[in-house]
Design a protein around this motif. Structure first.
Motif, short mmCIF file in Angstrom:
data_model
loop_
_atom_site.label_atom_id
_atom_site.label_comp_id
_atom_site.label_asym_id
_atom_site.label_seq_id
_atom_site.Cartn_x
_atom_site.Cartn_y
_atom_site.Cartn_z
N ILE A 84 -11.48 25.08 -64.65
CA ILE A 84 -11.12 23.73 -65.11
C ILE A 84 -10.02 23.16 -64.21
O ILE A 84 -10.05 21.98 -63.84
CB ILE A 84 -10.67 23.72 -66.59
CG1 ILE A 84 -11.77 24.28 -67.49
CG2 ILE A 84 -10.29 22.32 -67.04
CD1 ILE A 84 -11.45 24.26 -68.98
N TYR A 85 -9.06 23.99 -63.83
CA TYR A 85 -8.00 23.52 -62.91
C TYR A 85 -8.62 23.03 -61.60
O TYR A 85 -8.28 21.95 -61.11
CB TYR A 85 -7.05 24.67 -62.57
CG TYR A 85 -5.92 24.95 -63.55
CD1 TYR A 85 -5.94 24.49 -64.85
CD2 TYR A 85 -4.82 25.70 -63.14
CE1 TYR A 85 -4.89 24.77 -65.72
CE2 TYR A 85 -3.77 25.98 -64.01
CZ TYR A 85 -3.81 25.52 -65.29
OH TYR A 85 -2.77 25.80 -66.15
N GLY A 88 -10.63 19.79 -62.21
CA GLY A 88 -9.90 18.59 -62.63
C GLY A 88 -8.63 18.31 -61.85
O GLY A 88 -8.02 17.25 -62.03
N TRP A 89 -8.20 19.25 -60.98
CA TRP A 89 -6.91 19.07 -60.31
C TRP A 89 -7.03 19.32 -58.81
O TRP A 89 -6.41 18.62 -58.01
CB TRP A 89 -5.89 20.03 -60.96
CG TRP A 89 -4.46 19.72 -60.70
CD1 TRP A 89 -3.63 20.38 -59.83
CD2 TRP A 89 -3.64 18.71 -61.31
NE1 TRP A 89 -2.36 19.84 -59.88
CE2 TRP A 89 -2.34 18.81 -60.77
CE3 TRP A 89 -3.88 17.71 -62.26
CZ2 TRP A 89 -1.29 17.97 -61.15
CZ3 TRP A 89 -2.84 16.88 -62.64
CH2 TRP A 89 -1.57 17.00 -62.09
N HIS A 94 -0.30 23.37 -58.83
CA HIS A 94 1.11 23.06 -59.04
C HIS A 94 1.32 21.55 -59.02
O HIS A 94 0.40 20.79 -58.72
CB HIS A 94 1.98 23.73 -57.97
CG HIS A 94 1.70 23.25 -56.56
ND1 HIS A 94 2.23 22.10 -56.05
CD2 HIS A 94 0.92 23.77 -55.58
CE1 HIS A 94 1.81 21.94 -54.81
NE2 HIS A 94 1.01 22.93 -54.49
N PHE A 95 2.56 21.14 -59.33
CA PHE A 95 2.90 19.71 -59.31
C PHE A 95 3.62 19.39 -58.01
O PHE A 95 4.04 20.28 -57.28
CB PHE A 95 3.82 19.38 -60.50
CG PHE A 95 3.14 19.55 -61.83
CD1 PHE A 95 2.20 18.62 -62.26
CD2 PHE A 95 3.40 20.65 -62.65
CE1 PHE A 95 1.55 18.76 -63.48
CE2 PHE A 95 2.76 20.80 -63.87
CZ PHE A 95 1.84 19.86 -64.28
N HIS A 203 5.66 33.22 -64.80
CA HIS A 203 4.81 34.09 -65.63
C HIS A 203 5.41 35.49 -65.79
O HIS A 203 4.89 36.28 -66.57
CB HIS A 203 3.43 34.25 -64.99
CG HIS A 203 2.56 33.03 -65.09
ND1 HIS A 203 2.12 32.52 -66.29
CD2 HIS A 203 2.03 32.24 -64.13
CE1 HIS A 203 1.36 31.46 -66.06
NE2 HIS A 203 1.29 31.26 -64.77
N LEU A 255 3.22 31.29 -70.64
CA LEU A 255 4.57 31.65 -70.21
C LEU A 255 5.25 32.51 -71.27
O LEU A 255 5.29 32.13 -72.45
CB LEU A 255 5.41 30.39 -69.95
CG LEU A 255 4.81 29.42 -68.94
CD1 LEU A 255 5.68 28.19 -68.80
CD2 LEU A 255 4.64 30.09 -67.59
N HIS A 324 -10.34 23.49 -72.84
CA HIS A 324 -10.07 22.15 -72.34
C HIS A 324 -9.17 21.38 -73.29
O HIS A 324 -8.25 20.67 -72.87
CB HIS A 324 -11.39 21.40 -72.08
CG HIS A 324 -11.18 20.11 -71.36
ND1 HIS A 324 -11.13 18.90 -72.00
CD2 HIS A 324 -10.92 19.85 -70.06
CE1 HIS A 324 -10.89 17.95 -71.11
NE2 HIS A 324 -10.76 18.50 -69.93
N PHE A 328 -5.51 19.71 -72.58
CA PHE A 328 -5.29 18.30 -72.92
C PHE A 328 -3.95 18.15 -73.66
O PHE A 328 -3.13 17.29 -73.34
CB PHE A 328 -6.46 17.91 -73.83
CG PHE A 328 -6.64 16.46 -74.06
CD1 PHE A 328 -7.53 15.74 -73.28
CD2 PHE A 328 -5.93 15.80 -75.06
CE1 PHE A 328 -7.70 14.39 -73.50
CE2 PHE A 328 -6.10 14.45 -75.27
CZ PHE A 328 -6.99 13.74 -74.49
N LEU A 334 3.82 18.59 -71.19
CA LEU A 334 4.41 18.57 -69.84
C LEU A 334 4.96 17.18 -69.52
O LEU A 334 6.06 17.03 -68.98
CB LEU A 334 3.36 18.99 -68.80
CG LEU A 334 3.04 20.50 -68.77
CD1 LEU A 334 1.72 20.77 -68.06
CD2 LEU A 334 4.16 21.27 -68.08
#
Ligand SMILES: C=C(CC[C@@H](C)[C@H]1CC[C@H]2C3=CC[C@H]4[C@H](C)[C@@H](O)CC[C@]4(C)[C@H]3CC[C@]12C)C(C)C
Ligand SMILES: C[S@@+](CC[C@H](N)C(=O)[O-])C[C@H]1O[C@@H](n2cnc3c(N)ncnc32)[C@H](O)[C@@H]1O
Length: 355
Positions: A84-85, A88-89, A94-95, A203, A255, A324, A328, A334
């Protein structure tokens, strides 16, 4: 052709194009299509059970405090979310701060290149990526610096994906991927010319354990940079909303417990590092890292419908719908963490192993 037929044909073509481009996504760029979503190394019929098992860790918090259980819990999480990451990313999990006029892809790459620039390594040197995911940062860093990167991840499925992407990018000679635990790495003492970790050491149940292991494998005089997930100076443990947001982030991101930003340098020094620099890269003048999450809201609904349909017709594993939904909800926590300023995913620390 009458106008009704013309209208229907045009609508079908437009709908088909929208489906192909926006919903299935460009596999070339992201590496994943919705029809290929899986539960990583988990068999299709077991995805739902594993998702439920993931939640039992939070129902029995003592379990995640037991250090030896954490890698297995993190491994389960990445089996559930990796596809999914990627879909969708993208390939970098990471950001990064938004950069006006630049795409998310470019902003992500610049954030990764900055890490290796801080390490001051020469082409041909050997550097460690602790918690490498499917290798988005590793490939950008190898291409930018000319260094050879060895990545380690606890998740076997990510190893498979990373190797495939490395090969496709023609970087398999420069990028090596190992499946293992960064709390006890299968590498010799003093064998790396530098090391980095991007949004991965959060983690670890005890930061000392991963930092001391990274310290052990680095050559004396070499540098280590990490982008850490932490609570900031604005976080108040007595504020119920703050606690809710931080717990929401912990639960949706596997986490064992977010650390306060002041803990990071303290632990680095405790294991023997000299702290060269420390900075929250999310602070102004950086632009918010969470706008990308907010902008995706329509896409998330569209993705949810898509996954629900795929699971209903038996193409995607049933549990993927729940996973998912969890993501969401996590995206919202976040975003709240970013907007309130109580959380940052990019507390940067640069350390040196003394000569
Ligand atoms: C460092 C970590 C992961 C950080 C991010 C890469 C991921 C955190 C939350 C993820 C996402 C949330 C919403 C998803 C959306 C509902 C779906 O339709 C498409 C994928 C998401 C955008 C997904 C993508 C990755 C994240 C942004 C942690 C785990 C330490
Ligand atoms: C959020 S992802 C970030 C991946 C990568 N750094 C990136 O930015 O794309 C976190 C990574 O840390 C890895 N990880 C977490 N705990 C680990 C452990 N104990 N040993 C090895 N890898 C671990 C996960 O498997 C995952 O690859």
């Amino acid at each position: 052709m009458d106008s009704l037929t013309l209208f229907c044909t045009a609508s079908l073509v437009a709908g088909g194009l929208y489906w192909f481009i926006c919903i299935l996504g460009s596999a070339e760029r992201k590496g994943k299509r919705a029809v290929n979503l899986s539960g990583g190394s988990i068999a299709k019929e077991n995805v739902q059970d594993k998702y439920e098992q993931y939640w039992t860790f939070f129902r029995r918090p003592k379990e995640i405090e037991t250090a030896e259980k954490v890698p297995a819990f993190v491994d389960t999480f990445y089996n559930l979310v990796t596809d999914i990451y990627e879909w969708g990313w993208g390939q970098s999990f990471h950001f990064s701060p938004a950069i006006p006029g630049k795409s998310h892809r470019d902003a992500t790459r610049l954030h990764e290149e900055m890490a290796v620039d801080l390490l001051n390594v020469k082409p041909g040197s050997r550097i460690l990526d602790a918690g490498c995911g499917v290798g988005g940062p590793m490939r950008a860093i190898a291409a930018h610096s000319g260094a050879n990167v060895v990545g380690i991840t606890i998740n076997e499925y990510q190893v498979k994906r990373a190797r495939l992407h490395n090969k496709k990018a023609g970087l398999e000679k420069q990028c090596e991927v190992v499946c293992g635990n960064f709390l006890e790495m299968p590498f010799e003492d003093n064998s790396f010319d530098g090391a980095y970790s991007i949004e991965a050491t959060c983690h670890a149940p005890k930061l000392e354990e991963v930092y001391s292991e990274i310290y052990r494998v680095m050559k004396p005089g070499s540098l280590y940079v990490s982008y850490e997930w932490v609570t900031t100076e604005l976080y108040r443990g007595e504020d119920a909303e703050h606690v809710e947001v931080i717990q929401g982030i912990e639960r949706g991101d596997a986490l064992p417990g977010l650390r306060h930003y002041t803990d990071i340098a303290e632990v680095a020094k405790k294991v023997g590092f000299e702290v060269v620099q420390e900075k929250d890269l999310a602070k102004p003048p950086s632009n918010p890292w969470w706008t990308r999450l907010k902008m995706g809201r329509f896409a998330y609904w569209r993705n949810h419908v898509m996954i629900t349909v795929l699971a209903w017709v038996g193409i995607a594993p049933k549990g993927v719908v729940d996973v998912h939904e969890m993501l969401f909800v996590t995206a919202d926590y976040l975003t709240r963490g970013g907007e309130t300023g109580i959380f940052t995913p990019m507390h940067m620390i640069l350390c040196r192993k003394p000569e």
